[in-house]
Design a protein around this motif. Sequence first.
Motif, PDB file in Angstrom:
ATOM      1  N   UNK A  47      26.539  -7.519 -19.985  1.00 28.99           N
ATOM      2  CA  UNK A  47      26.633  -6.056 -20.038  1.00 28.99           C
ATOM      3  C   UNK A  47      27.199  -5.560 -18.704  1.00 28.99           C
ATOM      4  N   UNK A  48      28.083  -4.553 -18.731  1.00 33.96           N
ATOM      5  CA  UNK A  48      28.746  -4.130 -17.492  1.00 33.96           C
ATOM      6  C   UNK A  48      27.809  -3.515 -16.455  1.00 33.96           C
ATOM      7  N   UNK A  49      26.550  -3.211 -16.804  1.00 33.65           N
ATOM      8  CA  UNK A  49      25.626  -2.704 -15.777  1.00 33.65           C
ATOM      9  C   UNK A  49      24.341  -3.533 -15.761  1.00 33.65           C
TER      10      UNK A  49
ATOM     11  N   UNK B 223      20.274  -3.745 -23.330  1.00 30.03           N
ATOM     12  CA  UNK B 223      21.554  -4.122 -23.940  1.00 30.03           C
ATOM     13  C   UNK B 223      21.634  -5.652 -24.087  1.00 30.03           C
TER      14      UNK B 223
ATOM     15  N   UNK C 182      26.552  -8.812 -13.223  1.00 27.17           N
ATOM     16  CA  UNK C 182      27.534  -8.047 -12.458  1.00 27.17           C
ATOM     17  C   UNK C 182      27.210  -8.156 -10.978  1.00 27.17           C
TER      18      UNK C 182
ATOM     19  N   UNK D 178      34.245 -10.079 -27.777  1.00 28.69           N
ATOM     20  CA  UNK D 178      34.705  -9.202 -26.702  1.00 28.69           C
ATOM     21  C   UNK D 178      33.644  -9.168 -25.604  1.00 28.69           C
TER      22      UNK D 178
ATOM     23  N   UNK E 159      32.273  -7.541 -22.685  1.00 27.93           N
ATOM     24  CA  UNK E 159      32.467  -6.207 -22.111  1.00 27.93           C
ATOM     25  C   UNK E 159      32.176  -6.167 -20.610  1.00 27.93           C
TER      26      UNK E 159
ATOM     27  N   UNK F 178      24.873   0.056 -25.379  1.00 32.46           N
ATOM     28  CA  UNK F 178      25.846  -0.955 -24.945  1.00 32.46           C
ATOM     29  C   UNK F 178      27.200  -0.788 -25.633  1.00 32.46           C
ATOM     30  N   UNK F 179      28.285  -1.020 -24.885  1.00 34.58           N
ATOM     31  CA  UNK F 179      29.609  -1.032 -25.510  1.00 34.58           C
ATOM     32  C   UNK F 179      29.902  -2.341 -26.249  1.00 34.58           C
TER      33      UNK F 179
ATOM     34  N   UNK G 144      36.984  -2.953 -24.105  1.00 33.37           N
ATOM     35  CA  UNK G 144      36.195  -1.724 -24.098  1.00 33.37           C
ATOM     36  C   UNK G 144      36.808  -0.722 -23.138  1.00 33.37           C
ATOM     37  N   UNK G 145      37.358  -1.208 -22.034  1.00 34.78           N
ATOM     38  CA  UNK G 145      37.965  -0.303 -21.079  1.00 34.78           C
ATOM     39  C   UNK G 145      39.070  -0.998 -20.299  1.00 34.78           C
TER      40      UNK G 145
ATOM     41  N   UNK H 295      32.007  -5.213  -8.549  1.00 27.64           N
ATOM     42  CA  UNK H 295      32.935  -5.198  -9.678  1.00 27.64           C
ATOM     43  C   UNK H 295      32.480  -4.200 -10.727  1.00 27.64           C
ATOM     44  N   UNK H 296      33.277  -4.097 -11.781  1.00 20.53           N
ATOM     45  CA  UNK H 296      32.890  -3.266 -12.932  1.00 20.53           C
ATOM     46  C   UNK H 296      32.671  -1.804 -12.560  1.00 20.53           C
TER      47      UNK H 296
ATOM     48  N   UNK I 129      30.882   3.303 -17.637  1.00 21.37           N
ATOM     49  CA  UNK I 129      29.823   2.600 -18.367  1.00 21.37           C
ATOM     50  C   UNK I 129      29.384   1.336 -17.642  1.00 21.37           C
ATOM     51  N   UNK I 130      29.925   1.097 -16.457  1.00 21.82           N
ATOM     52  CA  UNK I 130      29.485  -0.038 -15.653  1.00 21.82           C
ATOM     53  C   UNK I 130      28.779   0.493 -14.416  1.00 21.82           C
TER      54      UNK I 130
END
Lengths: 463, 252
Positions: free
Chosen positions: A161-163, A168, A191, A398, A400, B26-27, B187-188, B213-214, B218-219
């Motif tokens: 998850x991006x965060x 998630x 991350x 995918x 993300x 979540x994306x 997603x982006x 990073x990110x 949404x990150x």
Amino acid sequence: MGYRATLRGERFHFADLPELLAKANEPKSGDELAGIAARSLRERVAAKLALAEVTLGELAERPVVEDELEASLLAAHDREAFAAIASSSVGELRDALLDPSSRAELALRRAAILPSMAAAVAKIMGDKDLIVAAAGLRTVTRCRNTLGEPGVFGVRIQPNHPADDPEAMLLAVLDGLLHGCGDAVIGVNPVGDSVAGVATQLGVLQRVIEVLGLPTQACVLAQVGSQLAALERGAPVDLLFASLAGTTDATASFGLSEAMLRDGREQVLASHRSRPGFVGEQVVYVETGQGSALSAGAHHGVDQLTLEARAQGYARLVDPFLVNSVVGFIGPEYLADGRQIRRAGLEDHFMGKLLGIPMGMDVCYTNHVDADQNDADDLLVLLAAAGCNYVMGVPGADDVMLSYQSTSYHDAASVRELFGLRPAPEFEAWLAGRGLWRDGRLVASSGSDLRALYDASRPALGR
Amino acid sequence: MSDLEADPVATATGWLELRRAAAVVTPARVFLGSAGLSHRSADALALRADHAAARDAVASVLDLGHPALAPLGLFEVCTEAGDHAVHLRRPDLGRRLGPDARARLTAEGTVGADLQVVVGDGLSVAAVYAQVPALLVELERLTGLQGWTWGRPFAVRHCRVGVLNDLGVVLDPRVVVLLVGERPGLATAESLSAYLAWRPRPGCTDADRNLVSNIHDRGTPVELAARRIVALAEAMVAAQASGSEVREPDQL
């Protein structure tokens, strides 16, 4: 000195072993970037012809790189087993690997194979050779379950998850479980690399495993130092993750040395003695990938396939539970397109199996390379045929967080069914117990299955 | 088309309800539903559509006159990667400053700043347009609060992370922050990375750098990213080093 071959009356000369190995490689943009690739198709085949005549004994005596890793590889080399094959040529090794009876004998002597030998033989094999030979070379490993037995095709759940959001991550894990995935590992790429963050993620993953009673292992793919610092703070580390490259200094550019890796492995093993649920002592997860040494400016003029084999040799030193190449991740400067990625995936898998490591694969591609999901589909099917230990399961293919595409839960599940393959036995029993697996097949799950799993997993988040 | 939203079974069993709840968190493409064990048509084609958009984003080139960047007053230097195609295939050239860059940097840039921010196109100019304007303002503000000197920001075209080493030689900043467009995801395409280095010099590698990073909505949002970058820079100043010797302070 040097190597010679004559092709249709034309003479070719190769000054030394690194030049011969590089020019015998199938086309890779990374070897062209390094300026060491064959200059013509004829020269490439001539190099293969010359390489096929080289004996394994000669390869053992002529290291392509002299570094700390080489010394460790030679120290661990099984010379007694090697004595029986030292006089064989690379071409003879290929033939022996394609014959089921001699392959079975070689499968018992894999500690006799050094990385340069695995690379050399891969260079003179066709794609189908790489599949046929690898399919007969199983590698079984044990941590909290058993991977690699005949008919088993494992899948890593990769709930990134991006965060680094725990909820998630949990949702992605549940989705994977409904597709029968997660037996290889539930492995998160974080991350952030802060110790507190890594410890939090390890804690959440372990609670998911506990509340659902999953016979699998978790991993947070952070820097080795961060994982060990989290372990010191009491976080549960099932598998110690490490990125390895094919030379000592390329791996050092990731901030890692052999001593750190061996020490880390000992610490993780020691921590397991006070925790239940382990069925084996293989506690390291390694990722590699062609081109990483060149990317770090530490390739010593050696081609990326030979260095990939050395990275696998590096992994073999720490008795890993999982090893995979992240084959399409690095970008078009090393593997230009879907065709080069497919070839590299088959090579990496074959070489790993010949070296005796539990080889899986992240079948993947980035958005700046000339490839698409069809290329991932193709390589996935080829690797299932080759007996690959495990692949990735990413929601909808995918990722993300890492921003690339891999194989999805759906992809892995449908390929298992296509080939009649199963999850790890302990994990299969868990799936069957929840009604998600019956008569060797995944059972299509409903909203109520999802709801039940969702409710059962909430305590993992403290809810 | 076979849309799960229109599937009465998915509605009746509660699958759709959980899928909608997940979409808030979540994306990631979770709880898609299946055709047999494979992807449904709508999902398979959505993946192809997003991939097509990402491929097109990789193909676009940096424009300092873009409305997002024009007010920032950046000047530009180029690496040895002369055009976009070379940039993608020759990372070695993207790590070296081009022939005119040194003169321009010494003439228009800041020598010896405490904190130098550099903007690189990397693999996504969409990320640069989306994140750099707000991030740059916030970084300048936090740098001021630290009492550090601020180097005049500039852009590097056809930029790879390794160009930090050449920049260290020419401008000799204490800490350099390279804001560079990440490879677009599906997603982006708006995700940015910040690579930090303490007094970079030729021979430095990723082991000598630190990374946030990110950076995208949404990150890691811009404000948090700015705080993490400055906290890392502080840790570097304290350690007089960067890379694996400097661990990121626990989340602020």
